[in-house]
Design a protein around this motif. Sequence first.
Motif, PDB file in Angstrom:
ATOM      1  N   ASN A 112       0.833  -1.210   0.000  1.00 56.92           N
ATOM      2  CA  ASN A 112       0.000   0.000   0.000  1.00 56.92           C
ATOM      3  C   ASN A 112       0.865   1.257   0.000  1.00 56.92           C
ATOM      4  N   LEU A 113       1.899   1.217   0.821  1.00 54.71           N
ATOM      5  CA  LEU A 113       2.742   2.395   0.968  1.00 54.71           C
ATOM      6  C   LEU A 113       3.509   2.707  -0.311  1.00 54.71           C
ATOM      7  N   GLU A 149     -13.184  -1.752   8.156  1.00 56.00           N
ATOM      8  CA  GLU A 149     -12.686  -0.474   8.621  1.00 56.00           C
ATOM      9  C   GLU A 149     -13.206  -0.149  10.008  1.00 56.00           C
ATOM     10  N   SER A 167      -3.159   4.548  -2.611  1.00 55.40           N
ATOM     11  CA  SER A 167      -3.839   3.774  -1.567  1.00 55.40           C
ATOM     12  C   SER A 167      -4.411   4.712  -0.503  1.00 55.40           C
ATOM     13  N   SER A 168      -5.525   4.310   0.044  1.00 55.87           N
ATOM     14  CA  SER A 168      -6.199   5.201   0.995  1.00 55.87           C
ATOM     15  C   SER A 168      -5.562   5.134   2.373  1.00 55.87           C
ATOM     16  N   ASN A 169      -5.599   6.273   2.992  1.00 54.32           N
ATOM     17  CA  ASN A 169      -5.046   6.394   4.333  1.00 54.32           C
ATOM     18  C   ASN A 169      -5.814   5.497   5.302  1.00 54.32           C
ATOM     19  N   GLU A 170      -7.115   5.447   5.047  1.00 48.59           N
ATOM     20  CA  GLU A 170      -7.976   4.683   5.955  1.00 48.59           C
ATOM     21  C   GLU A 170      -7.633   3.206   5.925  1.00 48.59           C
ATOM     22  N   SER A 171      -7.407   2.698   4.727  1.00 42.53           N
ATOM     23  CA  SER A 171      -7.120   1.266   4.653  1.00 42.53           C
ATOM     24  C   SER A 171      -5.760   0.964   5.286  1.00 42.53           C
ATOM     25  N   ASN A 172      -4.837   1.930   5.183  1.00 40.89           N
ATOM     26  CA  ASN A 172      -3.553   1.742   5.857  1.00 40.89           C
ATOM     27  C   ASN A 172      -3.730   1.695   7.369  1.00 40.89           C
ATOM     28  N   LYS A 173      -4.546   2.596   7.823  1.00 36.94           N
ATOM     29  CA  LYS A 173      -4.809   2.630   9.271  1.00 36.94           C
ATOM     30  C   LYS A 173      -5.391   1.310   9.728  1.00 36.94           C
TER      31      LYS A 173
END
Length: 281
Positions: free
Chosen positions: A31-32, A232, A37-43
């Motif tokens: 993702n990085l 999420e 890529s969305s910040n939310e999915s990373n979180k």
Amino acid sequence: MVMKEEMLMEEKLVISELEQGKELANRLFNNLKNPSSSNESNKSLISGILHSYENAIFMLNLDKKTLDRNHERTDQSNKKRRLSKKKKTDKIKICVATEQEGTSLDDGYCWRKYGQKDIHGSKNPRGYYRCTHRFTQNCLAVKQVQKSDTNPLCYEVKYLESHTCNITPLTNKYSAFMSKEERNKGAKVDATKQPKDTIKHMEAEEMMLSLEDLDTKKAIFRTFSFSNSETENILFEWNDPIENLSPTTSDSGITYELLSEFVSVDDSCFSSLENIIDLKS
DNA sequence: GGTATTTGACCAGG
DNA sequence: CCTGGTCAAATACC
């Protein structure tokens, strides 16, 4: 030897937990590399990784204690094995609950406190509660509540005997974490009509543990971790193993919001659980 | 005044 | 004798 097989089983669980964490870490890594890529999915991934680690650590700690005790027992093989019949053991259930500021741990039933004791080796006293309707309806339900030594927001609630009273609880599991004032208001109007928003924002969770089966307990932890990595909002299905204890136990389809604090539940929360598991073995 | 909580005493089991 | 669980009188709260 049985013990050895058990150990392998525990190790497998821990390894599987760690592998899951690794998988999530890989996904995060990919993702990085991808700027879209969305910040939310990373979180969400990070949260999942943390859960995996916490679960693994929890299981390791649990196993260590179990093994230590098994060891003690074999050392004392000449001595008579302690017969574990703690009173009413066959009906003991444990619930670990966290408490948010200004909320109550009320489970919807009416309890009356009848004692409090300092427990040897624990910082916090244990409160003893019995059903308010003990004498009017001969309800023998009893619970013990003790604040965790290490996590002041974590309570160990031990239920002994289930309710036989016919009183329908005024509150449900959601309202269990409202302030007393809120609860009273709700109960006067209609306890069944609480806004869904309230439910969504109810920032507390309990974990009900069936003491019948340690593996089940571990499975629960694994479920948490899995759910967290996939969603999420960190939702999980509550399969309540405790019948007749809380008002909404029949609503098996309800999902509860899981707080990240859940993973901070430490071993002390399960001290009693440990004892009972020990007794079982 | 009725009800709930607090807290020291008491009791039973190990 | 120590510990945990319960009792019950005193106290607090509404």
